[in-house]
Design an enzyme around this catalytic site. Structure first.
Site, PDB file in Angstrom:
ATOM      1  N   CYS A   1      37.242  14.355   3.667  1.00  0.00           N
ATOM      2  CA  CYS A   1      37.780  14.266   4.771  1.00  0.00           C
ATOM      3  C   CYS A   1      39.077  13.388   4.964  1.00  0.00           C
ATOM      4  O   CYS A   1      38.650  12.155   4.590  1.00  0.00           O
ATOM      5  CB  CYS A   1      36.666  13.984   5.920  1.00  0.00           C
ATOM      6  SG  CYS A   1      37.096  13.327   7.567  1.00  0.00           S
TER       7      CYS A   1
ATOM      8  N   HIS B   1      43.758  11.802  20.721  1.00  0.00           N
ATOM      9  CA  HIS B   1      45.527  11.744  20.605  1.00  0.00           C
ATOM     10  C   HIS B   1      45.708  10.702  21.674  1.00  0.00           C
ATOM     11  O   HIS B   1      45.361  10.919  22.929  1.00  0.00           O
ATOM     12  CB  HIS B   1      45.940  12.999  20.709  1.00  0.00           C
ATOM     13  CG  HIS B   1      45.752  13.980  19.671  1.00  0.00           C
ATOM     14  ND1 HIS B   1      46.441  14.334  18.648  1.00  0.00           N
ATOM     15  CD2 HIS B   1      44.397  14.931  19.274  1.00  0.00           C
ATOM     16  CE1 HIS B   1      45.867  15.105  17.823  1.00  0.00           C
ATOM     17  NE2 HIS B   1      44.519  15.683  18.267  1.00  0.00           N
TER      18      HIS B   1
ATOM     19  N   HIS C   1      37.082  15.411  11.870  1.00  0.00           N
ATOM     20  CA  HIS C   1      36.468  13.953  12.144  1.00  0.00           C
ATOM     21  C   HIS C   1      37.037  13.606  13.502  1.00  0.00           C
ATOM     22  O   HIS C   1      38.236  13.809  13.709  1.00  0.00           O
ATOM     23  CB  HIS C   1      36.947  13.298  11.017  1.00  0.00           C
ATOM     24  CG  HIS C   1      36.954  11.824  11.173  1.00  0.00           C
ATOM     25  ND1 HIS C   1      36.123  11.108   9.877  1.00  0.00           N
ATOM     26  CD2 HIS C   1      37.031  10.747  12.045  1.00  0.00           C
ATOM     27  CE1 HIS C   1      36.064   9.815  10.209  1.00  0.00           C
ATOM     28  NE2 HIS C   1      36.363   9.568  11.603  1.00  0.00           N
TER      29      HIS C   1
ATOM     30  N   HIS D   1      38.547  12.270  16.579  1.00  0.00           N
ATOM     31  CA  HIS D   1      39.728  11.885  16.987  1.00  0.00           C
ATOM     32  C   HIS D   1      40.307  11.910  18.383  1.00  0.00           C
ATOM     33  O   HIS D   1      40.036  12.878  18.948  1.00  0.00           O
ATOM     34  CB  HIS D   1      40.857  12.084  15.903  1.00  0.00           C
ATOM     35  CG  HIS D   1      41.349  13.491  15.700  1.00  0.00           C
ATOM     36  ND1 HIS D   1      40.583  14.477  15.039  1.00  0.00           N
ATOM     37  CD2 HIS D   1      42.237  14.300  16.238  1.00  0.00           C
ATOM     38  CE1 HIS D   1      41.086  15.531  15.172  1.00  0.00           C
ATOM     39  NE2 HIS D   1      42.202  15.345  15.928  1.00  0.00           N
TER      40      HIS D   1
END
Ligand code: AMP
Length: 117
Positions: free
Chosen positions: A4, A100, A96, A98
Protein backbone atom coordinates in the site's frame (compact mmCIF):
# COMPACT_ATOMS: atom_id res chain seq x y z
CA UNK A 1 -0.68 -3.25 4.84
CA UNK A 2 1.82 -4.67 2.34
CA UNK A 3 2.03 -3.02 -1.06
CA UNK A 4 0.00 0.00 0.00
CA UNK A 5 1.71 3.15 -1.22
CA UNK A 6 0.05 5.35 1.40
CA UNK A 7 1.04 2.96 4.21
CA UNK A 8 4.60 3.20 2.91
CA UNK A 9 4.36 7.00 2.94
CA UNK A 10 2.94 6.93 6.48
CA UNK A 11 5.84 4.74 7.57
CA UNK A 12 8.39 7.04 5.90
CA UNK A 13 9.47 4.33 3.46
CA UNK A 14 8.35 6.39 0.48
CA UNK A 15 9.06 10.13 0.43
CA UNK A 16 6.31 12.71 0.41
CA UNK A 17 5.96 16.46 0.72
CA UNK A 18 4.68 16.47 4.27
CA UNK A 19 2.27 19.18 5.35
CA UNK A 20 1.18 17.93 8.76
CA UNK A 21 1.67 14.87 10.93
CA UNK A 22 0.50 13.67 14.32
CA UNK A 23 0.11 10.26 15.94
CA UNK A 24 -2.94 9.35 13.86
CA UNK A 25 -2.82 11.15 10.54
CA UNK A 26 -0.49 12.44 7.88
CA UNK A 27 -1.10 15.17 5.31
CA UNK A 28 1.07 15.50 2.22
CA UNK A 29 0.88 17.14 -1.17
CA UNK A 30 -0.59 15.14 -4.03
CA UNK A 31 2.02 14.00 -6.55
CA UNK A 32 -0.22 14.99 -9.48
CA UNK A 33 -1.97 18.16 -8.29
CA UNK A 34 -5.33 19.01 -9.79
CA UNK A 35 -5.28 22.54 -8.36
CA UNK A 36 -2.60 24.96 -7.10
CA UNK A 37 -3.15 23.45 -3.67
CA UNK A 38 -3.85 19.72 -3.58
CA UNK A 39 -3.13 17.99 -0.32
CA UNK A 40 -4.13 14.53 0.86
CA UNK A 41 -5.03 13.62 4.43
CA UNK A 42 -4.65 9.98 5.41
CA UNK A 43 -5.04 7.96 8.58
CA UNK A 44 -1.80 6.19 9.46
CA UNK A 45 -3.81 3.07 10.11
CA UNK A 46 -4.85 1.30 6.94
CA UNK A 47 -8.52 1.51 5.96
CA UNK A 48 -9.34 0.76 2.35
CA UNK A 49 -12.03 3.43 2.28
CA UNK A 50 -14.82 4.97 4.38
CA UNK A 51 -16.79 1.72 4.25
CA UNK A 52 -13.99 -0.22 5.95
CA UNK A 53 -15.30 -0.01 9.56
CA UNK A 54 -13.45 3.22 10.12
CA UNK A 55 -15.56 4.33 13.06
CA UNK A 56 -16.62 7.74 14.25
CA UNK A 57 -13.49 8.53 16.21
CA UNK A 58 -11.10 7.90 13.33
CA UNK A 59 -13.40 9.69 10.88
CA UNK A 60 -13.57 12.62 13.27
CA UNK A 61 -9.80 12.68 13.56
CA UNK A 62 -9.30 12.66 9.80
CA UNK A 63 -12.00 15.16 8.87
CA UNK A 64 -11.45 17.26 11.98
CA UNK A 65 -7.90 17.96 10.83
CA UNK A 66 -9.00 19.33 7.46
CA UNK A 67 -9.54 22.98 8.53
CA UNK A 68 -6.13 23.06 10.22
CA UNK A 69 -4.41 21.63 7.15
CA UNK A 70 -6.28 24.10 4.92
CA UNK A 71 -4.97 26.85 7.17
CA UNK A 72 -1.41 25.53 6.86
CA UNK A 73 -1.77 25.50 3.07
CA UNK A 74 -3.16 29.04 3.01
CA UNK A 75 -6.57 28.22 1.55
CA UNK A 76 -8.76 28.48 4.65
CA UNK A 77 -9.78 32.06 3.87
CA UNK A 78 -10.44 31.65 0.16
CA UNK A 79 -12.14 28.30 0.48
CA UNK A 80 -11.37 24.84 -0.73
CA UNK A 81 -13.02 21.68 -1.93
CA UNK A 82 -12.93 18.46 0.11
CA UNK A 83 -13.31 15.23 -1.84
CA UNK A 84 -13.27 11.55 -0.98
CA UNK A 85 -13.31 9.14 -3.88
CA UNK A 86 -14.77 6.12 -2.19
CA UNK A 87 -14.64 2.80 -4.01
CA UNK A 88 -14.82 1.60 -7.57
CA UNK A 89 -17.65 3.73 -8.95
CA UNK A 90 -16.00 6.84 -7.52
CA UNK A 91 -12.76 5.93 -9.31
CA UNK A 92 -10.75 5.57 -6.12
CA UNK A 93 -7.30 4.70 -7.38
CA UNK A 94 -5.37 4.26 -4.12
CA UNK A 95 -6.95 1.75 -1.74
CA UNK A 96 -6.08 3.57 1.48
CA UNK A 97 -8.66 6.03 2.76
CA UNK A 98 -7.68 9.59 1.90
CA UNK A 99 -9.28 13.01 1.80
CA UNK A 100 -8.40 15.44 -0.97
CA UNK A 101 -8.14 19.15 -0.14
CA UNK A 102 -8.17 21.24 -3.31
CA UNK A 103 -7.85 25.00 -3.46
CA UNK A 104 -5.97 28.01 -4.67
CA UNK A 105 -8.26 28.63 -7.60
CA UNK A 106 -11.94 29.05 -8.30
CA UNK A 107 -13.47 25.60 -8.77
CA UNK A 108 -15.90 24.67 -11.50
CA UNK A 109 -19.49 24.73 -10.32
CA UNK A 110 -21.05 21.41 -9.38
CA UNK A 111 -19.45 18.32 -7.99
CA UNK A 112 -20.89 15.27 -9.68
CA UNK A 113 -20.18 14.09 -13.19
CA UNK A 114 -21.58 11.03 -14.86
CA UNK A 115 -19.98 9.05 -17.66
CA UNK A 116 -23.33 7.79 -18.90
CA UNK A 117 -26.78 6.67 -17.85
P1 AMP B 1 -7.94 8.75 -5.65
O1 AMP B 1 -8.16 8.74 -7.13
O2 AMP B 1 -9.01 9.50 -4.92
O3 AMP B 1 -7.70 7.37 -5.11
O4 AMP B 1 -6.65 9.62 -5.41
C1 AMP B 1 -5.38 9.10 -5.27
C2 AMP B 1 -4.45 10.27 -5.33
O5 AMP B 1 -3.20 9.86 -4.84
C3 AMP B 1 -4.23 10.82 -6.73
O6 AMP B 1 -4.61 12.20 -6.75
C4 AMP B 1 -2.74 10.62 -6.95
O7 AMP B 1 -2.15 11.67 -7.69
C5 AMP B 1 -2.22 10.57 -5.55
N1 AMP B 1 -0.97 9.83 -5.36
C6 AMP B 1 -0.67 8.58 -5.80
N2 AMP B 1 0.57 8.23 -5.42
C7 AMP B 1 1.05 9.29 -4.71
C8 AMP B 1 2.29 9.54 -4.04
N3 AMP B 1 3.30 8.64 -4.02
N4 AMP B 1 2.45 10.74 -3.42
C9 AMP B 1 1.47 11.65 -3.43
N5 AMP B 1 0.27 11.46 -4.03
C10 AMP B 1 0.07 10.30 -4.67
Amino acid sequence: MDNCIFCMIAEGKVPSRKVYEDDDILAFDDIAPQAPIHTLVIPKKHYSNMSDDVGLVALGTIFGAVPKIAELKGVAQGGYRVIVNNGIDANQTVGHLHVHILGGRKMAQGMVTFDGE
